[in-house]
Design an enzyme around this catalytic site. Structure first.
Site, PDB file in Angstrom:
ATOM      1  N   GLU A 191      -1.232  -8.990  -0.410  1.00  0.00           N
ATOM      2  CA  GLU A 191      -2.588  -9.208   0.046  1.00  0.00           C
ATOM      3  C   GLU A 191      -3.508  -9.372  -1.292  1.00  0.00           C
ATOM      4  O   GLU A 191      -4.447 -10.148  -1.232  1.00  0.00           O
ATOM      5  CB  GLU A 191      -3.115  -8.225   0.748  1.00  0.00           C
ATOM      6  CG  GLU A 191      -2.524  -8.164   2.569  1.00  0.00           C
ATOM      7  CD  GLU A 191      -1.943  -7.106   3.123  1.00  0.00           C
ATOM      8  OE1 GLU A 191      -2.409  -5.955   2.761  1.00  0.00           O
ATOM      9  OE2 GLU A 191      -1.119  -7.303   4.216  1.00  0.00           O
ATOM     10  N   GLY A 201       0.389  -5.094   0.965  1.00  0.00           N
ATOM     11  CA  GLY A 201      -0.801  -4.774   0.164  1.00  0.00           C
ATOM     12  C   GLY A 201      -0.561  -5.557  -1.078  1.00  0.00           C
ATOM     13  O   GLY A 201      -1.508  -6.284  -1.650  1.00  0.00           O
ATOM     14  N   GLU A 213       4.730  -4.946   7.347  1.00  0.00           N
ATOM     15  CA  GLU A 213       3.658  -3.907   7.998  1.00  0.00           C
ATOM     16  C   GLU A 213       4.227  -3.672   9.361  1.00  0.00           C
ATOM     17  O   GLU A 213       4.385  -2.405   9.668  1.00  0.00           O
ATOM     18  CB  GLU A 213       2.390  -4.431   8.065  1.00  0.00           C
ATOM     19  CG  GLU A 213       1.433  -3.905   6.531  1.00  0.00           C
ATOM     20  CD  GLU A 213       1.303  -5.376   5.767  1.00  0.00           C
ATOM     21  OE1 GLU A 213       2.355  -6.404   6.027  1.00  0.00           O
ATOM     22  OE2 GLU A 213       0.484  -5.521   5.020  1.00  0.00           O
ATOM     23  N   ALA A 251       0.800  -1.257  -0.033  1.00  0.00           N
ATOM     24  CA  ALA A 251       0.083   0.008   0.056  1.00  0.00           C
ATOM     25  C   ALA A 251       0.854   1.300  -0.011  1.00  0.00           C
ATOM     26  O   ALA A 251       1.951   1.165   0.385  1.00  0.00           O
ATOM     27  CB  ALA A 251      -0.850  -0.170   1.248  1.00  0.00           C
TER      28      ALA A 251
HETATM   29  C1  HXC Z   1       5.135   4.369  -1.595  1.00  0.00           C
HETATM   30  C2  HXC Z   1       6.751   3.209  -2.603  1.00  0.00           C
HETATM   31  C3  HXC Z   1       6.398   2.088  -1.820  1.00  0.00           C
HETATM   32  C4  HXC Z   1       5.261   1.977  -1.216  1.00  0.00           C
HETATM   33  C5  HXC Z   1       8.075   1.670  -3.174  1.00  0.00           C
HETATM   34  N1  HXC Z   1       7.741   3.017  -3.231  1.00  0.00           N
HETATM   35  N2  HXC Z   1       7.526   1.090  -2.481  1.00  0.00           N
HETATM   36  N3  HXC Z   1       6.077   4.235  -2.328  1.00  0.00           N
HETATM   37  N4  HXC Z   1       4.894   3.021  -0.854  1.00  0.00           N
HETATM   38  N5  HXC Z   1       4.943   0.743  -0.615  1.00  0.00           N
HETATM   39  C6  HXC Z   1       8.786   3.790  -3.913  1.00  0.00           C
HETATM   40  C7  HXC Z   1       9.763   4.265  -3.250  1.00  0.00           C
HETATM   41  O1  HXC Z   1       9.574   5.414  -2.131  1.00  0.00           O
HETATM   42  C8  HXC Z   1      10.882   5.010  -4.217  1.00  0.00           C
HETATM   43  O2  HXC Z   1       9.944   6.419  -4.635  1.00  0.00           O
HETATM   44  C9  HXC Z   1      10.393   4.271  -5.596  1.00  0.00           C
HETATM   45  O3  HXC Z   1       9.062   3.433  -5.014  1.00  0.00           O
HETATM   46  C10 HXC Z   1      11.415   3.072  -5.629  1.00  0.00           C
HETATM   47  O4  HXC Z   1      11.636   2.315  -4.639  1.00  0.00           O
HETATM   48  P1  HXC Z   1      13.052   2.374  -3.944  1.00  0.00           P
HETATM   49  O5  HXC Z   1      12.923   2.044  -2.483  1.00  0.00           O
HETATM   50  O6  HXC Z   1      14.001   3.375  -4.446  1.00  0.00           O
HETATM   51  O7  HXC Z   1      13.647   0.901  -4.698  1.00  0.00           O
HETATM   52  P2  HXC Z   1      14.503  -0.142  -3.824  1.00  0.00           P
HETATM   53  O8  HXC Z   1      15.690   0.593  -3.543  1.00  0.00           O
HETATM   54  O9  HXC Z   1      14.796  -1.068  -4.909  1.00  0.00           O
HETATM   55  O10 HXC Z   1      13.786  -1.111  -2.838  1.00  0.00           O
HETATM   56  C11 HXC Z   1      12.507  -1.521  -3.328  1.00  0.00           C
HETATM   57  C12 HXC Z   1      11.544  -1.999  -1.835  1.00  0.00           C
HETATM   58  C13 HXC Z   1      11.558  -0.820  -1.307  1.00  0.00           C
HETATM   59  C14 HXC Z   1      12.435  -2.998  -1.141  1.00  0.00           C
HETATM   60  C15 HXC Z   1      10.341  -2.795  -2.377  1.00  0.00           C
HETATM   61  O11 HXC Z   1      10.871   0.419  -2.067  1.00  0.00           O
HETATM   62  C16 HXC Z   1      10.521  -0.906  -0.002  1.00  0.00           C
HETATM   63  O12 HXC Z   1      10.894  -1.401   1.003  1.00  0.00           O
HETATM   64  N6  HXC Z   1       9.260  -0.485  -0.314  1.00  0.00           N
HETATM   65  C17 HXC Z   1       8.238  -0.307   0.674  1.00  0.00           C
HETATM   66  C18 HXC Z   1       7.708  -2.061   1.028  1.00  0.00           C
HETATM   67  C19 HXC Z   1       6.648  -1.852   1.896  1.00  0.00           C
HETATM   68  O13 HXC Z   1       7.072  -1.678   3.393  1.00  0.00           O
HETATM   69  N7  HXC Z   1       5.423  -2.320   1.627  1.00  0.00           N
HETATM   70  C20 HXC Z   1       4.112  -2.417   2.672  1.00  0.00           C
HETATM   71  C21 HXC Z   1       3.655  -1.265   2.740  1.00  0.00           C
HETATM   72  S1  HXC Z   1       2.459  -1.436   4.132  1.00  0.00           S
HETATM   73  P3  HXC Z   1      11.152   7.644  -4.931  1.00  0.00           P
HETATM   74  O14 HXC Z   1      10.261   8.783  -5.173  1.00  0.00           O
HETATM   75  O15 HXC Z   1      12.320   7.614  -3.825  1.00  0.00           O
HETATM   76  O16 HXC Z   1      11.957   7.112  -6.360  1.00  0.00           O
HETATM   77  C22 HXC Z   1       1.227  -2.065   3.319  1.00  0.00           C
HETATM   78  C23 HXC Z   1      -0.109  -2.453   4.144  1.00  0.00           C
HETATM   79  C24 HXC Z   1      -1.108  -2.898   3.353  1.00  0.00           C
HETATM   80  O17 HXC Z   1       1.253  -2.475   2.317  1.00  0.00           O
HETATM   81  C25 HXC Z   1      -2.422  -2.729   4.050  1.00  0.00           C
HETATM   82  C26 HXC Z   1      -3.133  -1.640   4.010  1.00  0.00           C
HETATM   83  C27 HXC Z   1      -4.533  -1.518   4.472  1.00  0.00           C
END
Ligand code: HXC
Length: 260
Positions: free
Chosen positions: A114, A111, A134, A66
């Protein structure tokens, strides 16, 4: 409706591909994407589309979760609403009367996992990574993640994945039953297509009944689940597809199903 974050491709043979496309954020799910998914699934003509494939745009991610940049601003009520928005859309995917296959082509986190779990089954590319990060962000999984992950891989494995927030590689996802198959990235869509085409050769109404029995029986007691199946089995005998399928076998020819 024009979609900002979805690409849709309707193939002549009854296969439709829905691609989540927000490349700047690795296809992260913001509330607009979730509304678009809900709209797409709610309006899908399941007489024409007989198998739906869900994937992510690009080579790096299926869906990286998400959208954290949207969630950072939420308070309790909005957090609840956000989870519910995705949960409702994903439940619609899960209960479509057609098979839905996730083609997981990279990061499949939070997400994203999910969304993949709301599909009937998942094939992954060898570079895919699955995880529930999360709790590292101070939140629980949402979009029904705690429910579906425990159902798919068992409570112990689900708790370990969620509590540690550690991502697992595709081969580990295969070992624990989170995905059905792993292949090289360039082969993923072909492999999913081959399975989709096999499904197309079978009777659509029988598949819909079988899907509903499998989905619903999980939450029923044994006697109710068995009766649900008996009723579904009986209903098949009110279809042309049953007549065609059995006649074709006896006449030693391929069946041609009309979905009636
Ligand atoms: C917003 C995101 C994102 C996310 C990646 N990006 N994941 N933006 N939400 N979930 C964005 C980064 O900020 C970055 O933007 C661009 O995508 C590229 O990502 P990088 O981090 O630079 O790439 P990399 O170094 O290769 O790392 C990839 C990654 C990392 C390991 C996937 O991006 C990451 O850890 N993302 C978050 C994963 C996460 O925590 N997901 C769960 C979210 S909570 P910029 O602008 O800097 O280029 C969730 C809850 C669900 O999902 C339930 C809700 C009700």
């Amino acid at each position: 409706m024009e979609y900002k974050f979805l690409k849709t491709e309707f193939k002549d043979n009854g296969i439709t591909i829905m691609t989540v496309s927000a490349p700047k954020s690795l296809n992260a799910l913001n509330s607009t994407v979730l509304k678009e998914i809900d709209h797409f699934v709610s309006n899908l003509d399941t007489k024409k589309t007989r198998v739906l494939i869900i994937t992510g745009d690009g080579e790096k991610a299926f869906v990286a979760g998400a959208d954290i940049s949207e969630m950072v601003h939420l308070y309790e009520k909005e957090g609840y609403e956000f989870s519910k928005l995705g949960a409702i859309a994903f439940r619609k995917i899960e209960t479509l009367p057609i098979p839905v296959i996730a083609a997981v082509n990279g990061f499949c986190l939070g997400g994203g996992c999910e969304l993949a779990m709301a599909c009937d089954f998942r094939y992954a590319s060898s570079n895919a990574k699955f995880g529930q990060p999360e709790v590292g962000l101070g939140i629980t999984p949402g979009f029904s993640g705690t429910y579906r992950l425990a159902k798919l891989v068992g409570q112990g494995m689900a708790k370990e994945m969620i509590f540690t927030s550690k991502a697992i590689k595709a081969d580990e996802a295969l070992r624990i039953g989170l995905v059905n198959a792993v292949c090289e990235p360039e082969e993923l869509m072909n492999k999913v297509m081959m399975t989709a085409k096999r499904i197309l050769a079978n009777a659509p109404l029988a598949i819909a009944h079988a899907k509903r029995c499998i989905n619903e029986s999980y939450d029923l007691c044994a006697d109710d689940a068995i009766e649900l199946e008996n009723v579904a089995f009986g209903k098949c005998f009110a279809t042309d597809d049953q007549k065609e399928g059995m006649a074709a076998f006896l006449e030693k020819r391929e069946a041609v199903f009309g979905g009636k």
